[in-house]
Scaffold this motif. Structure first.
Motif, PDB file in Angstrom:
ATOM      1  N   GLY A  51       0.820  -1.209   0.000  1.00  0.00           N
ATOM      2  CA  GLY A  51       0.000   0.000   0.000  1.00  0.00           C
ATOM      3  C   GLY A  51       0.850   1.254   0.000  1.00  0.00           C
ATOM      4  N   ILE A  52       1.906   1.232   0.813  1.00  0.00           N
ATOM      5  CA  ILE A  52       2.786   2.399   0.885  1.00  0.00           C
ATOM      6  C   ILE A  52       3.401   2.676  -0.486  1.00  0.00           C
ATOM      7  CG2 ILE A  52       4.939   3.255   1.887  1.00  0.00           C
ATOM      8  CD1 ILE A  52       4.191   1.708   4.449  1.00  0.00           C
ATOM      9  N   SER A  53       3.844   1.610  -1.142  1.00  0.00           N
ATOM     10  CA  SER A  53       4.505   1.774  -2.431  1.00  0.00           C
ATOM     11  C   SER A  53       3.559   2.287  -3.510  1.00  0.00           C
ATOM     12  CB  SER A  53       5.105   0.436  -2.880  1.00  0.00           C
ATOM     13  OG  SER A  53       6.244   0.158  -2.116  1.00  0.00           O
ATOM     14  N   ARG A  54       2.267   2.086  -3.295  1.00  0.00           N
ATOM     15  CA  ARG A  54       1.330   2.518  -4.331  1.00  0.00           C
ATOM     16  C   ARG A  54       0.871   3.958  -4.131  1.00  0.00           C
ATOM     17  NH1 ARG A  54      -2.274  -3.002  -5.184  1.00  0.00           N
ATOM     18  NH2 ARG A  54      -0.614  -4.144  -6.262  1.00  0.00           N
ATOM     19  N   GLU A  57       3.284   9.667  -2.361  1.00  0.00           N
ATOM     20  CA  GLU A  57       4.394   9.937  -1.438  1.00  0.00           C
ATOM     21  C   GLU A  57       4.801   8.603  -0.829  1.00  0.00           C
ATOM     22  OE1 GLU A  57       6.362  12.539  -0.566  1.00  0.00           O
ATOM     23  OE2 GLU A  57       7.323  10.983   0.631  1.00  0.00           O
ATOM     24  N   LYS A  58       5.923   8.068  -1.300  1.00  0.00           N
ATOM     25  CA  LYS A  58       6.295   6.700  -0.918  1.00  0.00           C
ATOM     26  C   LYS A  58       7.288   6.643   0.226  1.00  0.00           C
ATOM     27  CE  LYS A  58       5.671   5.068  -5.651  1.00  0.00           C
ATOM     28  NZ  LYS A  58       5.233   6.357  -6.252  1.00  0.00           N
ATOM     29  N   ARG A  59       7.987   7.708   0.443  1.00  0.00           N
ATOM     30  CA  ARG A  59       9.072   7.642   1.407  1.00  0.00           C
ATOM     31  C   ARG A  59       8.558   7.690   2.848  1.00  0.00           C
ATOM     32  NH1 ARG A  59      14.954   9.337   1.454  1.00  0.00           N
ATOM     33  NH2 ARG A  59      14.871   9.224  -0.796  1.00  0.00           N
ATOM     34  N   GLY A  87      15.130   0.204   0.327  1.00  0.00           N
ATOM     35  CA  GLY A  87      15.881   0.949   1.335  1.00  0.00           C
ATOM     36  C   GLY A  87      15.528   2.425   1.306  1.00  0.00           C
ATOM     37  N   LYS A  88      15.432   2.979   0.118  1.00  0.00           N
ATOM     38  CA  LYS A  88      15.143   4.418  -0.002  1.00  0.00           C
ATOM     39  C   LYS A  88      13.728   4.744   0.466  1.00  0.00           C
ATOM     40  CE  LYS A  88      18.628   5.822  -3.249  1.00  0.00           C
ATOM     41  NZ  LYS A  88      19.049   5.938  -4.646  1.00  0.00           N
ATOM     42  N   VAL A 314       8.373  -6.818   0.078  1.00  0.00           N
ATOM     43  CA  VAL A 314       8.949  -7.824   0.971  1.00  0.00           C
ATOM     44  C   VAL A 314      10.296  -7.348   1.516  1.00  0.00           C
ATOM     45  CG1 VAL A 314      10.229  -9.990   0.776  1.00  0.00           C
ATOM     46  CG2 VAL A 314       7.788  -9.937   0.272  1.00  0.00           C
ATOM     47  N   ARG A 315      11.087  -6.724   0.671  1.00  0.00           N
ATOM     48  CA  ARG A 315      12.411  -6.270   1.120  1.00  0.00           C
ATOM     49  C   ARG A 315      12.275  -5.133   2.124  1.00  0.00           C
ATOM     50  NH1 ARG A 315      13.661  -8.091  -4.790  1.00  0.00           N
ATOM     51  NH2 ARG A 315      14.414 -10.155  -4.198  1.00  0.00           N
ATOM     52  N   MET A 316      11.274  -4.292   1.937  1.00  0.00           N
ATOM     53  CA  MET A 316      11.019  -3.247   2.945  1.00  0.00           C
ATOM     54  C   MET A 316      10.662  -3.891   4.281  1.00  0.00           C
ATOM     55  SD  MET A 316       8.810  -0.562   0.628  1.00  0.00           S
ATOM     56  CE  MET A 316       8.467   0.676   1.895  1.00  0.00           C
TER      57      MET A 316
END
Lengths: 331, 438
Positions: A51-54, A57-59, A87-88, A314-316
């Motif tokens: 959800g965050i990635s979509r 504002e992703k950071r 990571g970013k 998944v990596r996040m």
């Protein structure tokens, strides 16, 4: 038991020493040995990360100020970018190091690099190396958390987690599913990590490959083996293809790419043998026309693009879980 | 007062109150041993002390076991060319503390020990620098290339005790055939490694564990096939053959069958393959990367049975010093080998304590059998034999600690291992070359 005794016991279990940790590892070297609860924890958190990635504002500032080093002894643009973006998005400073490997001095470089990087005080190290056990060796020498991004033919845990997340989002569950892993099992770290994860989560794993690409004793991991796609695919919920490395096609393991495609390539006819709602997966990069036919790779049953998206999530989740075990500024 | 083996042996020594075990005479009795000018003079109960020379020292053995010194048939030393790993001097010290009184040094050096001058060099260096007997094995083929034979006759005259390509398996059957045939004229012993380089190109025992760890496996057949080939060649040539280190249950059967067919063959096993199995590798611990590889537990049990039944003759240390640069690497890239001179005896004693192998049989495999096979006069306490002996406590507990090792390299597979039984004295030609205060 008196009421007061009962309540005091309750208080005790709420004390910090008794509090259940959500995730108990310092490093992520492999799936082998992870508890199903660890896996579920990571997948649940990764689901939220999707959800965050979509969002636009992703950071997130979750891990801001911390340093992530991507150390890749093997070239891999997509895995490296996936870790970098993850990571970013968590606010970390990301440094990419692609180490040129000369065939003999690799090991020396590995240990020397470990010592050097350690001195730079990173908080997370992501490593890919062509030797099995390299991530473990680094983890012993580094003062920070290490994430294995693939070590030889041993493990590639984040790939298995992203595959599991893709499956769970598509099927709603992992337990009870039948998953076929097809192709170069013997050289595949993806296959090993997936077998461990799927077994731990209660799925049935079938391996489909020519006999030369099935490693000895693999059935002791609780899988069944097939040497014909026609035998292994019926009843499968998930068809997971593996990449066939070009150097394996030249006669040492299989005679040619065209013979491989003839018997083990994933074609429309073969997909039709699996369940009608089966999904098709591939860790990429694909050899179209070798292990998978283009119409299938791009077809409606394919979730290959979604796998890439899940990779970042998944990596996040993994980075966050490993870092929250090392809280610096809790005040 | 540091005397090498070259110096004159002490005139007279009397070892009293010992339990004397000598496999060469099947002797296990309480008594004294009189040693004169480096040789066994007499064994008996309460030997008279009135005729002793005035310089004679009397050594009280407190009822502990006195036995022939160990003969280690397979030891790699770095000198010449790899002195940073091990020198003849440090290997000698390590051997003395492990109860090894004679060792056969493999020719895998730089330069390779394949000519008379190098055999001389090793012998001379050993005489001057070492307190124990270090005996050179000469290369079987020039440069260990497996192509042309070395000068067996001249090398043997110079002091080479056997012919071997060390770590390397002779791949070419014609070469092996010629070597077995030609060596007959000199009663030479061919000592062979048996690991097919293509089939055995992996890094650990093939099977479930290798698969799980993602490492290429070494199938058991990589050892069995060259061994069976060699048995055919021994049958054809009637040569004298020793398989230096075996590791699989089938290899034991192959050797047993060859012996039943009256072939002149013998077989050895590295103590690591008797005391450890593949699961000891744990998480890619390179000190457990050895050749032959640690095998499945069933194979380990079969090797122990081979020792018990006599199919396997010799236990060796397979001492192979490696430094940090070749060992602190990812498992697949690390060198094979572990040191073993200092743990040989203690590790072998595990067979006595936990697997019920009689002490007599164990000492035979460690001393009498290798001495006989290599035609050495030691490995026995008969009258006139060199007084090479060990005094040990078969039950003393101890822990192997890395920083106590005398070997120049520290790559032991037994770091932190708990052992039962320890060498207290090592005696070469009547002189105590190692003594541990307890």
């Amino acid at each position: 038991m008196t009421k007061s005794a009962h309540s005091s016991l309750n208080d005790e279990t709420k004390a910090p020493a008794f509090r259940e940790k959500p995730f108990s590892l310092d490093h992520l070297i492999g799936i082998e040995g992870l508890q199903p609860s660890d896996i579920t924890f990571l997948l649940d958190r990764a689901d939220e990360m999707v959800g965050i990635s979509r969002q636009i504002e992703k950071r997130r500032p979750t891990l801001s100020g911390r340093t992530l080093i991507n150390l890749f002894f093997e070239n891999s643009t997509r895995t490296q970018s996936s870790f970098e973006i993850a990571g970013k998005r968590l606010g970390m400073d990301v440094i990419n190091m692609a180490v040129q490997t000369s065939s003999v001095k690799k090991g020396e470089t590995l240990m020397d690099t470990a010592v050097t990087l350690n001195a730079m005080q990173p908080d997370l190290l992501v490593v890919r190396h062509n030797a099995a056990g390299a991530a473990e060796l680094l983890a012993q020498k580094m003062g920070c958390s290490v994430i294995n991004a693939g070590d030889g033919a041993h493990e590639h845990p984040t790939q298995a987690l992203l595959d599991a997340l893709t499956i769970r989002r598509s099927k709603g569950r992992i337990e009870g599913l039948t998953v076929a892993i097809c192709g170069d099992i013997v050289h595949s770290r993806v296959a090993r990590s997936n077998i461990h994860l799927l077994n731990a989560m209660g799925a049935q794993v079938r391996l489909i490959a020519p006999s030369t690409l099935i490693p000895g004793g693999i059935e002791e991991l609780g899988t069944s083996t097939f040497h014909k796609m026609e035998d292994g695919l019926p009843g499968c919920d998930v068809v997971m293809m593996l990449r066939l490395q070009s150097e394996r096609m030249s006669g040492a393991f299989i005679p040619s790419a065209r013979e491989y495609y003839r018997y083990f390539g994933l074609t429309a006819e073969r997909v039709a043998l699996a369940k009608s709602d089966a999904i098709v997966m591939h860790p990429g990069p694909m050899n179209r026309g070798v292990e998978i036919a283009s119409p299938i790779a791009d077809g409606v049953q394919s979730v290959i693009v979604e796998q890439v998206e899940m990779g970042v999530a998944v990596r996040m989740a993994v980075m966050e879980a490993l870092q929250l075990e090392n809280p610096v500024d809790m005040a | 007062m540091k005397k090498s083996i070259k110096s004159k042996p002490p005139r007279q020594r009397l070892f009293v109150n010992a339990r004397i075990i000598d496999p060469s005479q099947n002797m296990d009795q309480h008594g004294d041993v009189l040693v004169t000018r480096g040789r066994i003079e007499k064994i008996g109960k309460d030997l008279p002390r009135d005729n002793l020379h005035k310089s004679c020292k009397i050594i009280e053995c407190r009822g502990l076991i006195l036995a022939p010194g160990l003969v280690d048939s397979r030891v790699f030393i770095g000198e010449p060319g790899g002195e940073h790993r091990e020198t003849i001097k440090t290997a000698g010290k390590a051997a003395a503390s492990g109860g090894v009184t004679s060792l056969v040094m493999m020719p895998d050096t730089d330069p390779v020990i394949d000519d008379v001058a190098l055999v001389e060099f090793v012998r001379q260096t050993a005489l001057e620098k070492s307190k124990i007997r270090i005996l050179p094995a000469a290369a079987l083929s020039r440069g260990l290339r497996g192509e042309e034979m070395t000068e067996f006759g001249l090398l043997k005259d110079a002091g080479a005790v056997c012919f071997t390509d060390g770590r390397k398996t002779v791949e070419n059957p014609q070469m092996m055939r010629r070597a077995l045939t030609y060596s007959r004229d000199f009663d030479g012993l061919i000592m062979a490694a048996t690991r097919d380089s293509s089939l055995g190109g992996g890094v650990m025992n093939a099977g479930f564990n290798a698969t799980r760890m993602g490492l290429p496996g070494i199938p058991r057949e990589a050892e069995i096939i060259p061994l069976e080939r060699d048995m055919r060649l021994v049958g054809m040539t009637r040569g004298k053959y020793h398989a230096s280190c075996l590791s699989t249950s089938d290899s034991v059967d192959v050797i047993k069958r060859a012996k039943d067919n009256k072939l002149n063959v013998s077989a050895g096993v590295a103590v690591a393959n008797l005391a450890l199995n593949e699961t000891d590798i744990g998480s890619y611990r390179t000190f457990f990367k050895v050749s032959p590889p640690l095998r499945h537990e069933d194979d380990r049990q079969a090797m122990i049975e081979g020792i018990r039944t006599g199919a396997i003759d010799i236990i060796c240390s397979n001492h192979d010093p490696q430094d940090v640069d070749t060992k602190r690497l990812p498992f697949a890239e690390a060198a094979d080998g572990a040191i073993g001179l200092e743990s040989l005896f203690a590790a072998a004693l595990r067979l006595h304590h936990t697997d019920g192998i009689p002490l007599m049989r164990l000492l035979e495999c460690l001393s009498t059998a290798p001495a006989r096979r290599l035609s050495l006069p030691c490995g026995t306490l008969t009258q006139g034999a060199p007084a090479d002996m060990i005094l040990f406590d078969p039950d003393m507990p101890w822990i192997m600690e890395e920083d106590r090792l005398r070997s120049r390299s520290k790559n032991t597979a037994f770091e932190g291992a708990r052992f039962q039984g320890r060498i207290l004295k090592t005696i070469v030609a009547g002189r105590t070359v190692f003594s541990r205060d307890v």
